[in-house]
Design a protein around this motif. Structure first.
Motif, PDB file in Angstrom:
ATOM      1  N   ILE A 183      59.639  65.750  30.233  1.00  0.00           N
ATOM      2  CA  ILE A 183      59.572  64.323  30.152  1.00  0.00           C
ATOM      3  C   ILE A 183      58.392  64.062  29.464  1.00  0.00           C
ATOM      4  CG2 ILE A 183      58.996  62.188  31.394  1.00  0.00           C
ATOM      5  CD1 ILE A 183      60.718  63.173  33.641  1.00  0.00           C
ATOM      6  N   GLY A 184      57.315  64.841  29.681  1.00  0.00           N
ATOM      7  CA  GLY A 184      55.928  64.841  28.766  1.00  0.00           C
ATOM      8  C   GLY A 184      56.229  65.116  27.286  1.00  0.00           C
ATOM      9  N   ALA A 185      57.021  66.044  27.133  1.00  0.00           N
ATOM     10  CA  ALA A 185      57.063  66.462  25.870  1.00  0.00           C
ATOM     11  C   ALA A 185      58.072  65.471  24.935  1.00  0.00           C
ATOM     12  CB  ALA A 185      57.792  67.729  25.500  1.00  0.00           C
ATOM     13  N   LEU A 186      58.861  65.194  25.592  1.00  0.00           N
ATOM     14  CA  LEU A 186      59.737  63.819  24.942  1.00  0.00           C
ATOM     15  C   LEU A 186      58.855  62.679  24.545  1.00  0.00           C
ATOM     16  CD1 LEU A 186      63.198  64.346  26.785  1.00  0.00           C
ATOM     17  CD2 LEU A 186      62.747  64.436  24.448  1.00  0.00           C
ATOM     18  N   GLY A 187      57.953  62.356  25.630  1.00  0.00           N
ATOM     19  CA  GLY A 187      57.094  61.274  25.337  1.00  0.00           C
ATOM     20  C   GLY A 187      57.712  60.064  25.580  1.00  0.00           C
ATOM     21  N   PRO A 188      56.853  58.941  25.889  1.00  0.00           N
ATOM     22  CA  PRO A 188      57.174  57.714  26.088  1.00  0.00           C
ATOM     23  C   PRO A 188      58.023  56.895  24.966  1.00  0.00           C
ATOM     24  CG  PRO A 188      54.623  57.595  25.410  1.00  0.00           C
ATOM     25  CD  PRO A 188      55.178  58.832  25.591  1.00  0.00           C
ATOM     26  N   GLY A 189      58.977  56.425  25.275  1.00  0.00           N
ATOM     27  CA  GLY A 189      60.062  55.516  24.277  1.00  0.00           C
ATOM     28  C   GLY A 189      60.852  56.697  23.859  1.00  0.00           C
ATOM     29  N   ALA A 190      61.177  57.648  24.375  1.00  0.00           N
ATOM     30  CA  ALA A 190      62.021  58.769  24.066  1.00  0.00           C
ATOM     31  C   ALA A 190      63.353  58.253  24.141  1.00  0.00           C
ATOM     32  CB  ALA A 190      62.194  59.991  25.028  1.00  0.00           C
ATOM     33  N   PRO A 191      64.521  58.562  23.205  1.00  0.00           N
ATOM     34  CA  PRO A 191      65.759  57.983  23.201  1.00  0.00           C
ATOM     35  C   PRO A 191      66.551  58.328  24.538  1.00  0.00           C
ATOM     36  CG  PRO A 191      65.373  59.041  20.923  1.00  0.00           C
ATOM     37  CD  PRO A 191      64.226  59.448  21.979  1.00  0.00           C
ATOM     38  N   THR A 192      67.361  57.285  24.978  1.00  0.00           N
ATOM     39  CA  THR A 192      67.768  57.610  26.205  1.00  0.00           C
ATOM     40  C   THR A 192      68.814  59.032  26.213  1.00  0.00           C
ATOM     41  OG1 THR A 192      67.771  55.234  26.769  1.00  0.00           O
ATOM     42  CG2 THR A 192      69.422  56.466  28.008  1.00  0.00           C
ATOM     43  N   GLY A 193      69.458  59.075  25.329  1.00  0.00           N
ATOM     44  CA  GLY A 193      70.451  60.387  25.264  1.00  0.00           C
ATOM     45  C   GLY A 193      69.734  61.597  25.446  1.00  0.00           C
ATOM     46  N   LEU A 194      68.467  61.591  24.704  1.00  0.00           N
ATOM     47  CA  LEU A 194      67.703  62.736  24.896  1.00  0.00           C
ATOM     48  C   LEU A 194      67.183  63.035  26.399  1.00  0.00           C
ATOM     49  CD1 LEU A 194      65.464  62.910  21.577  1.00  0.00           C
ATOM     50  CD2 LEU A 194      67.755  64.058  21.957  1.00  0.00           C
ATOM     51  N   LEU A 195      66.789  61.949  27.054  1.00  0.00           N
ATOM     52  CA  LEU A 195      66.473  62.209  28.365  1.00  0.00           C
ATOM     53  C   LEU A 195      67.640  62.464  29.321  1.00  0.00           C
ATOM     54  CD1 LEU A 195      64.254  59.122  28.652  1.00  0.00           C
ATOM     55  CD2 LEU A 195      63.463  61.488  28.923  1.00  0.00           C
ATOM     56  N   LEU A 196      69.044  62.037  29.063  1.00  0.00           N
ATOM     57  CA  LEU A 196      69.978  62.456  29.642  1.00  0.00           C
ATOM     58  C   LEU A 196      70.416  63.753  29.544  1.00  0.00           C
ATOM     59  CD1 LEU A 196      72.014  58.916  29.695  1.00  0.00           C
ATOM     60  CD2 LEU A 196      70.412  59.809  31.426  1.00  0.00           C
ATOM     61  N   ALA A 197      70.303  64.027  28.258  1.00  0.00           N
ATOM     62  CA  ALA A 197      70.766  65.461  27.799  1.00  0.00           C
ATOM     63  C   ALA A 197      69.759  66.694  28.446  1.00  0.00           C
ATOM     64  CB  ALA A 197      70.510  65.580  26.323  1.00  0.00           C
ATOM     65  N   MET A 198      68.554  66.150  28.450  1.00  0.00           N
ATOM     66  CA  MET A 198      67.489  67.002  29.171  1.00  0.00           C
ATOM     67  C   MET A 198      68.018  67.135  30.739  1.00  0.00           C
ATOM     68  SD  MET A 198      64.816  66.558  31.726  1.00  0.00           S
ATOM     69  CE  MET A 198      64.407  64.771  31.640  1.00  0.00           C
ATOM     70  N   LEU A 199      68.364  65.994  31.337  1.00  0.00           N
ATOM     71  CA  LEU A 199      68.895  66.171  32.811  1.00  0.00           C
ATOM     72  C   LEU A 199      70.064  66.956  32.740  1.00  0.00           C
ATOM     73  CD1 LEU A 199      68.521  62.373  34.130  1.00  0.00           C
ATOM     74  CD2 LEU A 199      67.160  64.486  34.819  1.00  0.00           C
ATOM     75  N   ILE A 200      70.872  67.274  32.067  1.00  0.00           N
ATOM     76  CA  ILE A 200      72.160  68.131  32.003  1.00  0.00           C
ATOM     77  C   ILE A 200      71.707  69.403  31.943  1.00  0.00           C
ATOM     78  CG2 ILE A 200      74.119  68.657  30.822  1.00  0.00           C
ATOM     79  CD1 ILE A 200      74.673  65.860  29.913  1.00  0.00           C
ATOM     80  N   GLY A 201      70.669  69.688  31.145  1.00  0.00           N
ATOM     81  CA  GLY A 201      70.083  71.056  30.799  1.00  0.00           C
ATOM     82  C   GLY A 201      69.326  71.525  32.307  1.00  0.00           C
ATOM     83  N   VAL A 202      68.375  70.680  32.749  1.00  0.00           N
ATOM     84  CA  VAL A 202      67.894  71.191  33.931  1.00  0.00           C
ATOM     85  C   VAL A 202      68.513  71.255  35.173  1.00  0.00           C
ATOM     86  CG1 VAL A 202      65.383  70.569  32.950  1.00  0.00           C
ATOM     87  CG2 VAL A 202      67.016  68.903  34.485  1.00  0.00           C
ATOM     88  N   ASN A 203      69.621  70.438  35.349  1.00  0.00           N
ATOM     89  CA  ASN A 203      70.770  70.323  36.511  1.00  0.00           C
ATOM     90  C   ASN A 203      71.575  71.561  36.387  1.00  0.00           C
ATOM     91  OD1 ASN A 203      69.025  68.240  37.212  1.00  0.00           O
ATOM     92  ND2 ASN A 203      70.712  66.785  37.198  1.00  0.00           N
ATOM     93  N   LEU A 204      72.155  71.561  35.326  1.00  0.00           N
ATOM     94  CA  LEU A 204      73.064  72.682  35.146  1.00  0.00           C
ATOM     95  C   LEU A 204      72.832  73.843  34.831  1.00  0.00           C
ATOM     96  CD1 LEU A 204      75.020  69.868  35.168  1.00  0.00           C
ATOM     97  CD2 LEU A 204      76.325  71.144  33.291  1.00  0.00           C
ATOM     98  N   GLY A 205      71.498  73.967  34.126  1.00  0.00           N
ATOM     99  CA  GLY A 205      70.909  75.582  33.757  1.00  0.00           C
ATOM    100  C   GLY A 205      70.956  76.444  34.836  1.00  0.00           C
ATOM    101  N   PRO A 206      70.291  75.749  35.880  1.00  0.00           N
ATOM    102  CA  PRO A 206      69.844  76.507  37.157  1.00  0.00           C
ATOM    103  C   PRO A 206      71.122  77.347  37.527  1.00  0.00           C
ATOM    104  CG  PRO A 206      68.589  74.451  37.431  1.00  0.00           C
ATOM    105  CD  PRO A 206      69.812  74.309  36.363  1.00  0.00           C
ATOM    106  N   ASN A 207      72.331  77.177  37.259  1.00  0.00           N
ATOM    107  CA  ASN A 207      73.302  78.209  38.035  1.00  0.00           C
ATOM    108  C   ASN A 207      73.523  79.406  37.274  1.00  0.00           C
ATOM    109  OD1 ASN A 207      74.491  76.527  39.726  1.00  0.00           O
ATOM    110  ND2 ASN A 207      75.892  75.407  38.026  1.00  0.00           N
ATOM    111  N   LEU A 208      72.385  79.567  36.122  1.00  0.00           N
ATOM    112  CA  LEU A 208      72.160  80.831  35.420  1.00  0.00           C
ATOM    113  C   LEU A 208      71.503  81.876  36.430  1.00  0.00           C
ATOM    114  CD1 LEU A 208      73.305  82.260  32.954  1.00  0.00           C
ATOM    115  CD2 LEU A 208      71.059  81.229  31.848  1.00  0.00           C
ATOM    116  N   THR A 209      70.355  81.575  37.251  1.00  0.00           N
ATOM    117  CA  THR A 209      69.483  82.441  37.791  1.00  0.00           C
ATOM    118  C   THR A 209      69.198  81.899  39.208  1.00  0.00           C
ATOM    119  OG1 THR A 209      67.654  81.435  36.914  1.00  0.00           O
ATOM    120  CG2 THR A 209      68.682  83.232  35.526  1.00  0.00           C
ATOM    121  N   TYR A 210      68.907  82.842  40.104  1.00  0.00           N
ATOM    122  CA  TYR A 210      68.560  82.235  41.338  1.00  0.00           C
ATOM    123  C   TYR A 210      67.207  81.291  41.088  1.00  0.00           C
ATOM    124  CZ  TYR A 210      71.189  85.518  44.334  1.00  0.00           C
ATOM    125  OH  TYR A 210      72.275  86.088  44.914  1.00  0.00           O
ATOM    126  N   THR A 211      66.268  81.672  40.387  1.00  0.00           N
ATOM    127  CA  THR A 211      64.990  81.062  40.287  1.00  0.00           C
ATOM    128  C   THR A 211      65.316  79.549  39.793  1.00  0.00           C
ATOM    129  OG1 THR A 211      64.333  82.126  38.488  1.00  0.00           O
ATOM    130  CG2 THR A 211      63.701  83.072  40.462  1.00  0.00           C
TER     131      THR A 211
END
Length: 412
Positions: free
Chosen positions: A337-365
């Motif tokens: 969120i900090g890296a995307l910065g204020p005013g980031a495109p909505t699509g990028l923020l939602l894509a980021m959520l897909i990554g941080v939510n689905l990505g953890p199925n790869l490792t325990y941590t």
């Protein structure tokens, strides 16, 4: 200074994973946050501002956790288990399908923690009573706690952290994430049917003679309150009421009768709110702040695209997924969120959520929920296998991310 802060973040995450002497996550996170403030990496004013910014989100999370506890106290998950047992008719494949539906709905409405802590024991007990292999439904609970947590702002703490940054209303957020949510679950289901084909084809063993056969009565009041609470979340933006107060109202409607009838106690409700975890989130926010505004945040920001093309969305989701598996999805969300910065495109923020939510199925941590699921499974007599989890994650995670991102691109 950046390297010291990074080392402290690594120490905090390691402590959260290992939990030495059974200490809560905050036991290491709070002192680490104080060190960061003491060294001047974050000023006291900046630390207080971080707490103010995260405070409403953390309060909302606590209310949702109490609501899930009260749903359990009112028999929602016991009833769900009986529905799964009756609806599956002794067939492992039907049980897997119904478990997918139950996990997806529970994760979306009551958050991934409810799926891990409350629903997982119920579906494991159901599989055991049916005499079928519990492995498919056990790993389904872990995967869907992550994969099915993209639908609503309340589904995951990562969603709550990013929700305000998107500038979307509750219904608009849900409408954009509905197709990615469905696609991710569908891809997971196909992978599970293939990966656990042998378990699903095995004939059921004779059920224990004490297994109850009748359907538990539905907890109508609890289900009604949950439905009204979800409706309240959807209308909160229209009526001008913060979602946290909708959740508090739901807690009151379920909690007062449950307390009166002895189904729960004030101490149990306080424990369900998990105040230690709330303070841990606030401390982690302070700890990660120097990284999001410093060299690391600038470096990650330089890697991120600025358009909402399919390629840009996929790159953003992939970077977020990698970050989640490296540093856990909670600090990864704050960093992104900090890296995307204020005013980031909505699509990028939602894509980021897909990554941080689905990505953890790869490792325990990858997520704290997965770490918690390991403890729950072990306590229920079904300790997960690292090899199975990793192999399943390698097969399922890339296609779920690609499919969900493609669906998001279409929705946008």
């Amino acid at each position: 200074m950046v390297w010291l802060v990074g080392a402290l973040v690594a120490l905090v995450l390691a402590a959260a994973i290992i939990r030495p002497h059974g200490l809560p996550e905050v036991a290491v996170a709070a002192p680490a946050a104080l060190i960061v403030v003491g060294l001047g990496a974050v000023t006291p004013t900046e630390a207080l501002e971080e707490v103010r910014a995260l405070g409403p989100t953390v309060a909302f999370l606590a209310a949702i956790l109490v609501l899930a506890h009260l749903a359990d106290a009112n028999g929602v998950f016991t009833w769900t288990a009986s529905v799964l047992r009756r609806g599956s008719r002794g067939r492992p494949k039907r049980l897997l399908g119904l478990a997918f539906a139950a996990c997806a709905i529970t994760t979306a409405v009551l958050s991934l923690d409810a799926t891990v802590v409350l629903l997982t024991p119920a579906i494991l007990a159901t599989a055991t009573r049916m005499g079928v292999s519990p492995r498919p439904v056990n790993y389904a609970a872990a995967h869907l706690a992550n994969s099915a947590s993209t639908l609503l702002p309340v589904s995951n703490l990562t969603n709550l952290l990013a929700f305000s940054a998107t500038g979307l209303g509750f219904l608009h957020f849900a409408s954009l994430m509905a197709l990615p949510w469905f696609v991710a679950i569908a891809v997971e289901f196909v992978v599970f049917r293939l990966f656990f084909a042998r378990d699903l084809a095995a004939p059921p063993q004779p059920a224990p003679p004490s297994t109850p056969g009748r359907l538990a009565p539905p907890p109508r009041w609890a289900l009604t309150v949950l439905g009204l609470t979800l409706l309240g979340f959807a209308l909160s933006g229209i009526i001008g009421v913060a979602p946290v107060w909708i959740a508090v109202a739901g807690v009151a409607l379920l909690g007062l009768p449950a307390l009166k009838e002895g189904r729960t106690r004030p101490r149990s409700m306080l424990a369900a709110a998990d105040p230690y975890f709330a303070v841990f989130v606030l401390a982690l926010g302070i700890l990660v702040a120097p990284l999001t505004t410093g060299e690391v945040g600038d470096w990650v920001g330089g890697l991120l695209p600025h358009s909402e093309s399919f390629t840009a969305l996929l790159v953003t989701a992939s970077i977020a997924a990698i970050a989640a598996n490296l540093v856990n999805n909670l600090p990864a969300t704050l960093l992104m969120i900090g890296a995307l910065g204020p005013g980031a495109p909505t699509g990028l923020l939602l894509a980021m959520l897909i990554g941080v939510n689905l990505g953890p199925n790869l490792t325990y941590t990858g997520s704290l929920a997965t770490l918690l699921w390991r403890r729950v499974g072990t306590r229920c007599g079904q300790p997960p296998s690292l090899n199975t989890f990793t192999m399943l994650g390698l097969i399922s995670t890339p296609p779920t991310i690609v499919g969900a991102v493609a669906a998001l691109w279409l929705a946008l």
